[in-house]
Design a protein around this motif. Sequence first.
Motif, PDB file in Angstrom:
ATOM      1  N   LEU A 143      33.273  -5.285  -7.419  1.00  0.00           N
ATOM      2  CA  LEU A 143      33.857  -5.716  -6.141  1.00  0.00           C
ATOM      3  C   LEU A 143      33.597  -4.698  -5.037  1.00  0.00           C
ATOM      4  N   ALA A 144      33.664  -3.405  -5.368  1.00  0.00           N
ATOM      5  CA  ALA A 144      33.385  -2.376  -4.363  1.00  0.00           C
ATOM      6  C   ALA A 144      31.956  -2.523  -3.834  1.00  0.00           C
ATOM      7  N   LEU A 145      31.001  -2.753  -4.727  1.00  0.00           N
ATOM      8  CA  LEU A 145      29.610  -2.937  -4.303  1.00  0.00           C
ATOM      9  C   LEU A 145      29.433  -4.240  -3.524  1.00  0.00           C
ATOM     10  N   VAL A 174      47.880   2.711  -7.111  1.00  0.00           N
ATOM     11  CA  VAL A 174      48.668   2.047  -6.064  1.00  0.00           C
ATOM     12  C   VAL A 174      47.960   2.181  -4.712  1.00  0.00           C
ATOM     13  N   VAL A 175      47.438   3.382  -4.445  1.00  0.00           N
ATOM     14  CA  VAL A 175      46.676   3.591  -3.210  1.00  0.00           C
ATOM     15  C   VAL A 175      45.409   2.740  -3.228  1.00  0.00           C
ATOM     16  N   GLN A 176      44.746   2.689  -4.380  1.00  0.00           N
ATOM     17  CA  GLN A 176      43.536   1.870  -4.522  1.00  0.00           C
ATOM     18  C   GLN A 176      43.844   0.402  -4.250  1.00  0.00           C
ATOM     19  N   LEU A 177      44.979  -0.072  -4.737  1.00  0.00           N
ATOM     20  CA  LEU A 177      45.384  -1.459  -4.493  1.00  0.00           C
ATOM     21  C   LEU A 177      45.557  -1.721  -2.997  1.00  0.00           C
ATOM     22  N   THR A 178      46.170  -0.768  -2.295  1.00  0.00           N
ATOM     23  CA  THR A 178      46.432  -0.946  -0.864  1.00  0.00           C
ATOM     24  C   THR A 178      45.141  -1.014  -0.060  1.00  0.00           C
ATOM     25  N   VAL A 179      44.264  -0.020  -0.245  1.00  0.00           N
ATOM     26  CA  VAL A 179      43.019  -0.020   0.539  1.00  0.00           C
ATOM     27  C   VAL A 179      42.100  -1.151   0.093  1.00  0.00           C
ATOM     28  N   VAL A 208      28.097   5.745   3.743  1.00  0.00           N
ATOM     29  CA  VAL A 208      29.431   6.320   3.963  1.00  0.00           C
ATOM     30  C   VAL A 208      30.305   6.123   2.732  1.00  0.00           C
ATOM     31  N   ALA A 209      30.368   4.872   2.255  1.00  0.00           N
ATOM     32  CA  ALA A 209      31.275   4.547   1.144  1.00  0.00           C
ATOM     33  C   ALA A 209      30.912   5.305  -0.131  1.00  0.00           C
ATOM     34  N   GLN A 210      29.622   5.367  -0.445  1.00  0.00           N
ATOM     35  CA  GLN A 210      29.231   5.992  -1.701  1.00  0.00           C
ATOM     36  C   GLN A 210      29.213   7.520  -1.598  1.00  0.00           C
ATOM     37  N   SER A 211      28.876   8.054  -0.429  1.00  0.00           N
ATOM     38  CA  SER A 211      28.866   9.511  -0.282  1.00  0.00           C
ATOM     39  C   SER A 211      30.278  10.069  -0.404  1.00  0.00           C
ATOM     40  N   VAL A 212      31.188   9.549   0.404  1.00  0.00           N
ATOM     41  CA  VAL A 212      32.577  10.003   0.336  1.00  0.00           C
ATOM     42  C   VAL A 212      33.169   9.663  -1.033  1.00  0.00           C
ATOM     43  N   GLY A 213      32.821   8.477  -1.527  1.00  0.00           N
ATOM     44  CA  GLY A 213      33.382   8.013  -2.794  1.00  0.00           C
ATOM     45  C   GLY A 213      33.037   8.900  -3.969  1.00  0.00           C
ATOM     46  N   TYR A 214      31.769   9.304  -4.084  1.00  0.00           N
ATOM     47  CA  TYR A 214      31.375  10.106  -5.245  1.00  0.00           C
ATOM     48  C   TYR A 214      31.863  11.542  -5.153  1.00  0.00           C
ATOM     49  N   VAL A 215      31.966  12.081  -3.926  1.00  0.00           N
ATOM     50  CA  VAL A 215      32.564  13.408  -3.791  1.00  0.00           C
ATOM     51  C   VAL A 215      34.020  13.371  -4.240  1.00  0.00           C
ATOM     52  N   LEU A 216      34.737  12.319  -3.838  1.00  0.00           N
ATOM     53  CA  LEU A 216      36.121  12.143  -4.277  1.00  0.00           C
ATOM     54  C   LEU A 216      36.189  11.969  -5.788  1.00  0.00           C
ATOM     55  N   ALA A 217      35.272  11.178  -6.340  1.00  0.00           N
ATOM     56  CA  ALA A 217      35.272  10.916  -7.786  1.00  0.00           C
ATOM     57  C   ALA A 217      35.048  12.184  -8.593  1.00  0.00           C
ATOM     58  N   ALA A 218      34.242  13.104  -8.060  1.00  0.00           N
ATOM     59  CA  ALA A 218      33.958  14.349  -8.790  1.00  0.00           C
ATOM     60  C   ALA A 218      35.214  15.186  -9.003  1.00  0.00           C
ATOM     61  N   LEU A 219      36.216  14.993  -8.143  1.00  0.00           N
ATOM     62  CA  LEU A 219      37.457  15.758  -8.276  1.00  0.00           C
ATOM     63  C   LEU A 219      38.351  15.227  -9.390  1.00  0.00           C
ATOM     64  N   ARG A 256      37.692   0.539  11.025  1.00  0.00           N
ATOM     65  CA  ARG A 256      38.667   0.728   9.952  1.00  0.00           C
ATOM     66  C   ARG A 256      38.206   0.132   8.629  1.00  0.00           C
ATOM     67  N   VAL A 257      37.475  -0.979   8.694  1.00  0.00           N
ATOM     68  CA  VAL A 257      37.028  -1.644   7.459  1.00  0.00           C
ATOM     69  C   VAL A 257      36.151  -0.699   6.632  1.00  0.00           C
ATOM     70  N   THR A 258      35.342   0.100   7.298  1.00  0.00           N
ATOM     71  CA  THR A 258      34.515   1.090   6.598  1.00  0.00           C
ATOM     72  C   THR A 258      35.370   1.975   5.707  1.00  0.00           C
ATOM     73  N   TRP A 259      36.488   2.432   6.208  1.00  0.00           N
ATOM     74  CA  TRP A 259      37.322   3.370   5.466  1.00  0.00           C
ATOM     75  C   TRP A 259      38.125   2.677   4.381  1.00  0.00           C
ATOM     76  N   TYR A 260      38.436   1.397   4.572  1.00  0.00           N
ATOM     77  CA  TYR A 260      39.062   0.640   3.481  1.00  0.00           C
ATOM     78  C   TYR A 260      38.079   0.495   2.313  1.00  0.00           C
ATOM     79  N   VAL A 261      36.834   0.108   2.636  1.00  0.00           N
ATOM     80  CA  VAL A 261      35.811  -0.055   1.597  1.00  0.00           C
ATOM     81  C   VAL A 261      35.512   1.292   0.932  1.00  0.00           C
ATOM     82  N   THR A 262      35.445   2.346   1.742  1.00  0.00           N
ATOM     83  CA  THR A 262      35.195   3.685   1.212  1.00  0.00           C
ATOM     84  C   THR A 262      36.318   4.120   0.279  1.00  0.00           C
TER      85      THR A 262
END
Length: 386
Positions: A311-313, A370-375, A332-343, A203-209
């Motif tokens: 902090l993310a890094l 708010v979601v960012q704060l939670t994860v 995992v974190a950067q691949s999913v993260g940058y695809v999300l960021a492109a949107l 689960r920690v992977t997905w929080y960081v991601t």
Amino acid sequence: MSLRSALLVAGFVLAALNLRPAIAGLSPLLDEIMRDVGLTPAGGGAITTVMIVCLGVFGPLAPVLARRIGLDRTLLVGLVVLAIGITLRAFDGVLALYGGAAVAATAIAVMNVSMPGLVKQHFPSRASLFTGLYSACAATGAATASALMIPLERATGYGWRGVTALVAVPAVVAALVWLPQALGRQAGGQNGPRPFGMVLRNRVTWYVTGLMGLQSLTFYVILAWLPTIFLEAGIPADQAGYLLSMTTLVQVVATFVVPVLAGRRRAQSGYVAAAVGFTMAGYLGLLLAPASMPWLWMIVLGVGQGAAFGLALLLITLRAPDPAAVTALSAVAQSVGYVLAALGPVLFGALRQASGGWSVPLLTGLGILVVQLTVGWLAGRGQHAH
């Protein structure tokens, strides 16, 4: 400090400075590129979009390369391919423009993912310091490229092709300085990447991601739309550009200082909450009074976004126990993260067009925060992704 140690640190810093200029340096020249190549605004914007998508899609190449040739040589490959992509992008034709952009971004993706693992491998007892250092260098590289492209074009008379090709020079210099490290004995084999399954199931992977992706999304939204928000609020174009530069400079300081401070703690949740809180305050300022004290909103936003990036890094490095696990988590974190960021920029542009103003997009941004704060709070707790 020995010569080898000095070259290690110098090569690491120079590599970090090359993580953003190939992307950030295009924006000031985009109008000229579009006129010369014959692109529509959508086609011009697609250059940056292609690069951001490549940052996400090709990040998993880094663990594969690291297993085969080691992290040090993986970084060297990234620098060499980056220089090739930047050079190719300056050739004549639309295919070269987009193809070179994709090649350069693929190299940056590999370098992005490799950097946290290199911190863990070479500076394990000073992970927070070197995470802050390389994240600040990445922000500095972006700010420098944005600021220098037009003056360089005027000073050299090269035009956009020649000036953008010059960005390959720092990559070549970094590769030469890093070469002794890459030619040395590699920490391979037993230090290869762990199976992705182990990381993906935690689960920690997905929080960081989530933290990595959402902070990237809110950053690219501001990068893409901040000048337009200010222009529509009645602020002159030159001042809008100055304000964007101001928030970028503030980010450089925050990306260095905050990870260094946060790394001294077992848990970083409080720092994450503060970073998101500053970003929220900046968004609220843009929503409620963009033309009133805009410099204040930019300082607040710069602190929040810079801290969140650093902090993310840092959490990628701290939440895995060894270089191989860090590299897998980083992929995992950067691949999913940058695809999300492109949107993000596309979503905000669509919301702006549909609603006729910036209230709905900025309120949406606050909801995302708010979601960012939670994860981010969950990622900041002292647990490992293994």
